[in-house]
Scaffold this motif. Sequence first.
Motif, short mmCIF file in Angstrom:
data_model
loop_
_atom_site.label_atom_id
_atom_site.label_comp_id
_atom_site.label_asym_id
_atom_site.label_seq_id
_atom_site.Cartn_x
_atom_site.Cartn_y
_atom_site.Cartn_z
N GLY A 186 -18.65 21.92 -20.83
CA GLY A 186 -17.52 20.82 -20.67
C GLY A 186 -17.25 20.45 -22.04
O GLY A 186 -16.00 20.40 -22.83
N ILE A 187 -18.29 20.00 -22.62
CA ILE A 187 -17.98 19.28 -24.13
C ILE A 187 -17.49 20.26 -24.84
O ILE A 187 -16.64 20.22 -25.98
CB ILE A 187 -19.10 18.82 -24.44
CG1 ILE A 187 -19.43 17.36 -23.70
CG2 ILE A 187 -19.26 18.36 -25.85
CD1 ILE A 187 -20.98 16.93 -23.83
N LYS A 188 -18.12 21.65 -24.84
CA LYS A 188 -17.59 22.71 -25.70
C LYS A 188 -15.91 22.88 -25.56
O LYS A 188 -15.39 23.00 -26.63
CB LYS A 188 -18.34 23.90 -25.41
CG LYS A 188 -19.75 24.12 -26.07
CD LYS A 188 -20.28 25.31 -25.87
CE LYS A 188 -19.82 26.57 -26.65
NZ LYS A 188 -20.39 27.76 -26.45
N LEU A 189 -15.68 22.91 -24.50
CA LEU A 189 -14.31 23.06 -24.22
C LEU A 189 -13.45 21.97 -24.89
O LEU A 189 -12.28 21.95 -25.15
CB LEU A 189 -14.11 23.50 -22.82
CG LEU A 189 -14.34 24.88 -22.30
CD1 LEU A 189 -14.28 25.11 -20.76
CD2 LEU A 189 -13.58 25.84 -22.77
N LEU A 190 -13.94 20.71 -24.42
CA LEU A 190 -13.39 19.36 -24.96
C LEU A 190 -13.11 19.39 -26.38
O LEU A 190 -12.06 18.84 -26.78
CB LEU A 190 -13.90 18.25 -24.46
CG LEU A 190 -13.57 17.79 -22.79
CD1 LEU A 190 -14.53 16.71 -22.38
CD2 LEU A 190 -12.29 17.82 -22.65
N ASP A 213 -7.99 24.63 -22.06
CA ASP A 213 -9.37 24.46 -22.48
C ASP A 213 -9.77 22.90 -22.21
O ASP A 213 -10.90 22.78 -21.57
CB ASP A 213 -9.73 24.68 -23.84
CG ASP A 213 -9.70 26.21 -24.20
OD1 ASP A 213 -9.96 26.66 -23.11
OD2 ASP A 213 -9.66 26.66 -25.25
N ARG A 214 -9.08 22.00 -22.67
CA ARG A 214 -9.30 20.56 -22.40
C ARG A 214 -9.33 20.27 -20.85
O ARG A 214 -10.32 19.58 -20.32
CB ARG A 214 -8.58 19.55 -22.87
CG ARG A 214 -8.70 19.36 -24.70
CD ARG A 214 -7.74 18.17 -25.17
NE ARG A 214 -8.40 17.98 -26.49
CZ ARG A 214 -7.91 16.87 -27.18
NH1 ARG A 214 -6.92 16.04 -26.49
NH2 ARG A 214 -8.22 16.68 -28.27
N THR A 215 -8.62 20.92 -20.03
CA THR A 215 -8.55 20.58 -18.75
C THR A 215 -9.81 21.20 -18.17
O THR A 215 -10.40 20.55 -17.32
CB THR A 215 -7.13 20.89 -18.25
OG1 THR A 215 -6.16 20.40 -18.68
CG2 THR A 215 -7.19 20.89 -16.63
N SER A 216 -10.18 22.33 -18.42
CA SER A 216 -11.32 23.02 -17.84
C SER A 216 -12.48 22.30 -18.23
O SER A 216 -13.30 22.29 -17.36
CB SER A 216 -11.40 24.51 -18.39
OG SER A 216 -10.14 25.42 -17.97
N GLY A 243 -12.74 18.96 -18.59
CA GLY A 243 -12.89 17.86 -17.83
C GLY A 243 -13.28 18.30 -16.58
O GLY A 243 -14.22 17.39 -15.94
N VAL A 244 -12.97 19.45 -16.14
CA VAL A 244 -13.39 19.83 -14.58
C VAL A 244 -14.81 20.10 -14.58
O VAL A 244 -15.51 19.64 -13.62
CB VAL A 244 -12.36 21.07 -14.27
CG1 VAL A 244 -13.06 21.55 -12.93
CG2 VAL A 244 -10.88 20.77 -14.08
N PHE A 245 -15.40 20.63 -15.64
CA PHE A 245 -16.80 21.19 -15.70
C PHE A 245 -17.56 19.67 -15.64
O PHE A 245 -18.73 19.65 -14.88
CB PHE A 245 -17.01 21.72 -16.96
CG PHE A 245 -16.96 23.22 -16.99
CD1 PHE A 245 -17.61 23.84 -15.73
CD2 PHE A 245 -16.15 23.97 -17.63
CE1 PHE A 245 -17.63 25.30 -15.67
CE2 PHE A 245 -16.04 25.53 -17.49
CZ PHE A 245 -16.85 26.11 -16.35
N ILE A 246 -17.18 18.55 -16.50
CA ILE A 246 -17.88 17.57 -16.23
C ILE A 246 -17.64 16.53 -15.23
O ILE A 246 -18.66 16.32 -14.84
CB ILE A 246 -17.33 16.74 -17.57
CG1 ILE A 246 -17.77 17.14 -19.20
CG2 ILE A 246 -18.12 15.13 -17.61
CD1 ILE A 246 -17.08 16.69 -20.40
N THR A 247 -16.64 16.76 -14.49
CA THR A 247 -16.30 16.21 -13.26
C THR A 247 -17.41 16.88 -12.09
O THR A 247 -17.83 16.17 -11.52
CB THR A 247 -14.69 16.22 -12.88
OG1 THR A 247 -14.10 15.52 -13.83
CG2 THR A 247 -14.72 15.59 -11.43
#
Length: 207
Positions: A87-91, A189-192, A194-198
């Motif tokens: 998630g952080i990588k995508l954010l 990517d940012r949305t993805s 955020g979803v991973f972290i959630t």
Amino acid sequence: MNLDTWLLYVIAVLLIAISPGPMAVLSMSHGMHYGKTRSLATALASVAAALILMMASAAGLGALLSATEYGFTLLKYSGAAYLIFLGIKLLLTKASGQGLDLQHIKSKGTPKHMFKQAFMVGISNPKDLLFFAALFPQFIDISAPQGPQLAILAATWALVDFSFVMLYASMANVLAPTLKTSNKLHWFDRTSGGVFITLAAILVTRN
């Protein structure tokens, strides 16, 4: 295994597969970035991880994790940590300010890397072990040979899992040509991320 029992199992598996989870998010990300053909590696990794978890569950590891609090907790937090890492990588993905070149994007991902990433997401959730341990006995006739029944259950799961991973990847790939600017891909990517972290937070806090 009679047909009625198998059909009930298929319905259960379809309901599980259609619900979005970490693998669905990852497969959409891979489909968006690398295309649906290369996402075959993602689908194969998802199936491989699930089959290993099925075998481990059948061997009694699911029951062991259920009885051993510390082992389950360690695996749970390890899986959540990996989702947070993705998630952080995508954010942190930055917009390049250039138009989205799908051919250029597709050339960056290697099947080996995609397989490894998807396999880690699939194998790092100990709850799947407990899920298989709880699900399979509901559809197995203990008076009949269990090996063939387990093979049918596993093959059905693998087929459905593979199909849905490719479906998510294809849906994302269809959307890709509409992304005319890298800024749009950046927000995807940012949305993805955020979803991973959630999802990681849900896995950690859920009993």
